[in-house]
Every structure is written in structure tokens, then in C-alpha cells.
Write an enzyme that holds these catalytic residues in place. Structure first.
Site, PDB file in Angstrom:
ATOM      1  N   ASP A 117     -27.468 -66.317   1.456  1.00  0.00           N
ATOM      2  CA  ASP A 117     -26.264 -65.610   1.875  1.00  0.00           C
ATOM      3  C   ASP A 117     -25.747 -64.684   0.766  1.00  0.00           C
ATOM      4  O   ASP A 117     -25.574 -65.116  -0.381  1.00  0.00           O
ATOM      5  CB  ASP A 117     -25.189 -66.653   2.217  1.00  0.00           C
ATOM      6  CG  ASP A 117     -24.179 -66.160   3.231  1.00  0.00           C
ATOM      7  OD1 ASP A 117     -24.175 -64.960   3.521  1.00  0.00           O
ATOM      8  OD2 ASP A 117     -23.407 -66.983   3.732  1.00  0.00           O
ATOM      9  N   ASP A 118     -25.505 -63.416   1.116  1.00  0.00           N
ATOM     10  CA  ASP A 118     -24.868 -62.453   0.198  1.00  0.00           C
ATOM     11  C   ASP A 118     -25.688 -62.165  -1.062  1.00  0.00           C
ATOM     12  O   ASP A 118     -25.132 -61.902  -2.128  1.00  0.00           O
ATOM     13  CB  ASP A 118     -23.481 -62.944  -0.228  1.00  0.00           C
ATOM     14  CG  ASP A 118     -22.445 -62.851   0.876  1.00  0.00           C
ATOM     15  OD1 ASP A 118     -22.832 -62.594   2.026  1.00  0.00           O
ATOM     16  OD2 ASP A 118     -21.255 -63.053   0.594  1.00  0.00           O
ATOM     17  N   ASP A 169     -29.077 -61.880   3.749  1.00  0.00           N
ATOM     18  CA  ASP A 169     -28.609 -61.266   5.002  1.00  0.00           C
ATOM     19  C   ASP A 169     -28.005 -59.884   4.800  1.00  0.00           C
ATOM     20  O   ASP A 169     -27.769 -59.161   5.770  1.00  0.00           O
ATOM     21  CB  ASP A 169     -27.650 -62.193   5.750  1.00  0.00           C
ATOM     22  CG  ASP A 169     -26.460 -62.657   4.923  1.00  0.00           C
ATOM     23  OD1 ASP A 169     -26.381 -62.325   3.728  1.00  0.00           O
ATOM     24  OD2 ASP A 169     -25.603 -63.370   5.482  1.00  0.00           O
ATOM     25  N   HIS A 170     -27.754 -59.480   3.569  1.00  0.00           N
ATOM     26  CA  HIS A 170     -27.291 -58.129   3.213  1.00  0.00           C
ATOM     27  C   HIS A 170     -27.082 -58.102   1.714  1.00  0.00           C
ATOM     28  O   HIS A 170     -27.317 -59.108   1.025  1.00  0.00           O
ATOM     29  CB  HIS A 170     -25.989 -57.759   3.938  1.00  0.00           C
ATOM     30  CG  HIS A 170     -24.980 -58.854   3.939  1.00  0.00           C
ATOM     31  ND1 HIS A 170     -24.361 -59.296   2.797  1.00  0.00           N
ATOM     32  CD2 HIS A 170     -24.516 -59.639   4.943  1.00  0.00           C
ATOM     33  CE1 HIS A 170     -23.544 -60.291   3.088  1.00  0.00           C
ATOM     34  NE2 HIS A 170     -23.637 -60.531   4.393  1.00  0.00           N
ATOM     35  N   HIS A 193     -24.337 -67.028  12.225  1.00  0.00           N
ATOM     36  CA  HIS A 193     -23.147 -66.823  11.392  1.00  0.00           C
ATOM     37  C   HIS A 193     -22.474 -68.143  11.023  1.00  0.00           C
ATOM     38  O   HIS A 193     -21.995 -68.317   9.901  1.00  0.00           O
ATOM     39  CB  HIS A 193     -22.146 -65.915  12.120  1.00  0.00           C
ATOM     40  CG  HIS A 193     -20.839 -65.778  11.410  1.00  0.00           C
ATOM     41  ND1 HIS A 193     -20.758 -65.460  10.077  1.00  0.00           N
ATOM     42  CD2 HIS A 193     -19.558 -65.933  11.837  1.00  0.00           C
ATOM     43  CE1 HIS A 193     -19.481 -65.404   9.715  1.00  0.00           C
ATOM     44  NE2 HIS A 193     -18.743 -65.698  10.764  1.00  0.00           N
ATOM     45  N   CYS A 218     -22.393 -60.703   7.532  1.00  0.00           N
ATOM     46  CA  CYS A 218     -23.221 -61.852   7.939  1.00  0.00           C
ATOM     47  C   CYS A 218     -23.457 -61.935   9.441  1.00  0.00           C
ATOM     48  O   CYS A 218     -24.596 -62.043   9.891  1.00  0.00           O
ATOM     49  CB  CYS A 218     -22.568 -63.158   7.478  1.00  0.00           C
ATOM     50  SG  CYS A 218     -22.214 -63.249   5.719  1.00  0.00           S
TER      51      CYS A 218
END
Length: 489
Positions: A42-43, A316-317, A141, A82
Site C-alpha cells: 500500500d502507498d 497500488d500507486h 480497498h 487506493c
């Protein structure tokens, strides 16, 4: 379901007349259809050693996976948030197709649009073709859509554990904060998730498996045990590039879309002496989650599945840690869209690196291709296996990121072109401006470049789904409320 007939057609070298006991058939099935181990972080931006995104990054386990597979250094999320990013990956559909531009309650993905109502999630596709599917942690999510996996190990609510009171930044609208907490790795949800997956890899599965581990760090708060902060002494930390007047040449809509008042700005961090501490918190969080990834990779390497499992790792980004006056994601600049992507097929050619522009939307068709499953015609992504064969293969594609209705970024090997819903633009030449400090959109010399890149803008721009919402930015909150969504973050 992978029937015996399907298996014979797949080329196992058997005849239809073969008397094939079920146990032997399953053994052959496992041999010819690779397993998939998917690791989601994540992130995660490019602050990993293999990508050389930050000189202080310490990620030995992500790096060893990159040494065994293909590292995509120019991979981008479908959305810099997300919820829509993960919905896009799991459905195989672009945000501009579904109208999922903001967060979405996982159980409502089916109701988001006509397209999602009939989509088959990536995990479901493997399940339908005979795979055992399991997951833990943050996959969609929130948790997972009910029934999308055979087994789900759950996820702790939120992004804790949390100290009794915030250490630095205290705004109830965000989990953003940094500092050492708790005392031990064993108190972190990601540690439990890693061991849960390790246990899955120790089982004797009678079918090929599709297993997913969704790690939550380095999502805020940047709280991990002290030893991970000690790994990154503040006196040695190199600050990321920051230009005070960076946004003077961007359109007003760009500033509005990227404005998140609940998050600290870089100017605030500098004024309050917290810039290095915040960077330290992010680096420490990345190193911690890397250690959890190591637990899973060790388990795979020591299992019976080591030679017949495709491993894929993705964030995810991206995330800005001071660049663009932000400690946040949620923008169409490179920092917010670019993330690591590593794919190691079962029969990997070893370490390879490609800078071809790819999208996380491409994961769905790529994984089913690696596993020899039939194509899903609903997929909007592209099969990346040609780049796994030859990282320098001809690639006439771009990566598209969408943030809200009709706001898009187009990424090539050299350029980033951004077009907003009001027609205003940004253009950056990464050959001379990797930090995206000089907006060339109004330069006559780049008119043809913009025209060429504009051809890749999505032709369909679905309206905001009434199931999709976002309240972290006033600009988008107005739009989601207008679309019928409630302010529910």
C-alpha cells in the site's frame, strides 16, 4: 473449471483414452498450471533499492525479487488512490469505463456500473478455472468482496496499531503521523499477514493456487518499531527534491485537485523541523514491510512450490514525500502514479529491467497468460508477457492514469501529458526534467507532442458512479455528492 478435457487440450501429452486416476490428474494439473503469489504494498513509491528512487532506501527482499524477475521501472496506477486503483486491477476495467474514481465500499463494486455488474474479478477468474484462491490483508480497498476468494484470512480495521495520541500530526481526517511505535514487529498486522501466507505455502495443496497478501505499510501512519527508524538515522537522510515555486506554472484546476488540507505540506514540515523526520518515517515503514515480504519469499523458496510459482509484487500507486509540496498521493504527477511492479514467472529469465510504460491494469491479462488460461475478452489491459520475454521489445503503448471524471495523465518513456476536464494541460519532458518542475504545455515547440499524446486519452468518460465517493478534497467531494454518493470516508 479446469476439466480433464481442458487439461488434455492444454498439452499434457495424454490421450483421451488414458485411464487417469483423480490423484494423478491433480498432480499433473499442478505441474502444468503454475501457482500465483501476489504481494500488494500500500502507498509504495519508487523508494526501493532496485529502483534507486532514494539513496537511503533499504529493501533487500524486494531487491532480491527484482534480481529474479522483470522490474518495470515505468509502471503506473490506473488511479492515484487506493479504492479506484484496486477496483481497476481486480475487475480488469479502467476507471473511465466504470466511473469508480474514488473510494468504494467493496461490497458495492458490483453495483457501480453495468460493466462491473458483469465483470469477473481476477481472483474469481482463477477460481473458475480450477484454482484454489486465498488472501489476507488489504486486497480490495477494505477487505475482499464476499465470495471472491475461497479463503480469506481477514484484515485488521484501519491502519494501526496506533499510539494513545498522535506523535506529530493530529488531524482526525487522516491517519498521517510518524514516529516509532509499537515495540515489536509481532504487534504489526503485516507481520501476521506474512506468516499467514507462509503457512499457506507450507500446505500440501491439491490444486494450483492463487494467493494474495495485501500489506498495509507504508500507508500512514508511519509507525513501525524503533529498530526500523534506527536503520535510517536522520543525520544521514537525503531530502527529496523540492522547489518552493514548483506549482506556479500549473493550471488552477491542478492545484485544486491536488489540494488535501488534512495532510501536512512540505512548507509546514520545513518550518516545523519535521521534513527529515517524515522522510525517516516513510523509509522506516518501507524497510519494515520489506522484512515482511522477506518472510513470504523465504517460505516460498523453502516450499515444494518454489519452481512452479509466478510471483508478482506491486504498489497500488505512488506517494509524494515532500515533492510538489505534498505528503500525499492523489494527483496526476509522476510521484503519485508511479509504483514498483515486479513479475517473476515460474520459468524466469532472471534479472531484467524495462522502462516501457505499463499500467497496473495490465496485471489481469498478463497473469492469466502466464498461467495458460484463456483470455478474458472483457479485460482492458494489455498482456505484458512480450516484455517478460524481451524487456526491450517494441511497445507502442502508453500508461493512462485517471483521477476524477475526464482528468487523465498519459505516460510514455519520455513524456507525461496531463489533460484536465476544463481542457487545461501540463506537459513534462522527463529526458530533461525528471522532477516535473517545468510545465511545457504552452510551449509552441511541443504542440505536435501534445497532439500525438492526446490521441491516447480515453474516449469514454463514465460519470461518477453513485457508489464511488471521495471526501478528502473539496473539489471532488462536491462532485461525488452531486453524483448521489454520501460523504462516508
Amino acid at each position: 473449471m479446469l476439466s480433464r478435457r481442458h487439461f488434455l487440450k492444454a498439452g499434457a501429452g495424454l490421450t483421451a483414452a488414458t485411464a487417469f486416476p483423480k490423484t494423478a490428474w491433480l498432480a499433473e494439473l499442478k505441474k502444468h498450471y503454475p501457482n500465483v503469489l501476489m504481494l500488494i504494498v500500500d502507498d509504495l513509491n519508487d523508494w526501493v533499492g532496485a529502483m534507486k528512487g532514494h539513496p537511503n532506501a533499504k529493501t533487500p527482499n524486494i531487491d532480491r525479487l527484482a534480481d529474479q524477475g522483470t522490474l518495470f521501472t515505468n509502471a503506473h496506477a490506473s488511479a492515484p488512490l487506493c479504492g479506484p486503483s484496486r477496483a481497476s486491477i481486480m475487475t480488469g476495467l479502467a476507471p473511465s469505463t466504470t466511473g469508480i474514481y474514488g473510494h468504494i465500499n467493496d461490497k458495492n463494486i458490483r453495483a457501480a456500473s453495468d460493466k462491473t455488474a458483469h465483470s469477473v474479478f481476477l481472483s474469481e477468474y482463477f477460481k473458475k478455472h480450477g484454482y484454489y484462491t486465498s488472501a489476507i490483508g488489504k486486497v480490495f480497498h477494505q477487505k475482499v468482496v464476499e465470495g471472491s476468494f475461497d479463503v480469506y484470512g481477514g484484515r485488521d480495521r484501519g491502519f494501526g496499531p496506533y499510539p494513545d495520541k498522535n506523535m506529530v500530526w493530529d488531524d482526525e481526517r487522516t491517519s498521517t503521523d510518524w514516529g516509532p511505535f509499537p515495540d515489536r514487529d509481532e504487534q504489526m498486522p503485516d507481520y501476521d499477514s506474512a506468516h499467514w501466507v507462509a503457512n499457506e505455502l507450507n500446505k500440501d495443496h491439491d490444486k494450483p493456487f492463487f494467493t494474495v497478501c495485501g500489506f498495509i505499510r507504508p500507508h500512514v501512519p508511519w509507525h513501525v518499531p524503533q529498530k526500523w527508524f534506527d536503520l535510517h538515522p536522520t543525520e544521514n537522510i537525503v531530502l527529496p527534491p523540492y522547489l518552493r515555486n514548483d506549482l506556479d506554472d500549473v493550471p488552477e484546476i491542478s492545484k485544486k485537485i491536488a489540494d488535501h488540507p488534512m495532510m501536512p505540506t512540505t512548507e509546514w514540515a520545513i518550518k516545523n523541523g519535521e521534513f527529515r523526520n517524515a522522510v525517516q518515517g516513510y523509509l522506516a515503514s518501507v524497510s519494515f514491510v520489506d522484512s515482511c515480504i522477506g518472510i513470504v519469499l523465504d517460505a516460498l523458496e523453502n516450499s515444494q512450490y518454489a519452481d512452479n510459482t509466478a510471483v508478482v509484487l506491486w504498489g497500488d500507486h505512488g506517494y509524494s514525500v515532500g515533492e510538489k509540496d505534498k505528503f500525499a498521493k492523489m494527483a496526476l504527477w509522476d510521484r503519485a502514479t508511479r509504483t514498483p511492479l515486479i513479475i517473476k514467472p515460474p520459468k524466469s529469465k532472471g534479472k531484467q529491467v524495462t522502462n516501457k510504460p505499463v499500467s497496473l491494469l495490465d496485471l489481469y491479462p498478463t497473469l492469466i497468460k502466464i498461467c495458460g488460461l484463456p483470455e478474458n475478452p472483457e479485460n482492458e489491459g494489455r498482456d505484458l508477457t512480450p516484455l517478460l520475454t524481451n524487456p526491450n521489445a517494441p511497445w507502442e503503448h502508453v500508461a493512462v492514469t485517471t483521477y476524477g471524471e475526464n482528468n487523465h495523465a498519459i505516460k510514455t518513456e519520455r513524456y507525461r501529458y496531463i489533460r484536465y476536464e476544463d481542457g487545461t494541460e501540463e506537459l513534462y519532458d522527463h529526458k530533461i526534467d525528471r522532477d516535473e518542475w517545468n510545465n511545457l504545455a504552452d510551449s509552441p515547440a511541443y504542440v505536435k507532442v501534445k497532439q500525438r499524446l492526446a490521441e491516447y486519452l480515453p474516449k469514454v468518460n463514465a460519470p461518477w458512479s453513485s457508489q464511488s465517493y471521495y471526501n478528502g478534497n473539496e473539489y471532488f467531494t462536491e462532485k461525488t455528492i452531486a453524483a448521489g454518493a454520501k460523504d462516508r470516508m
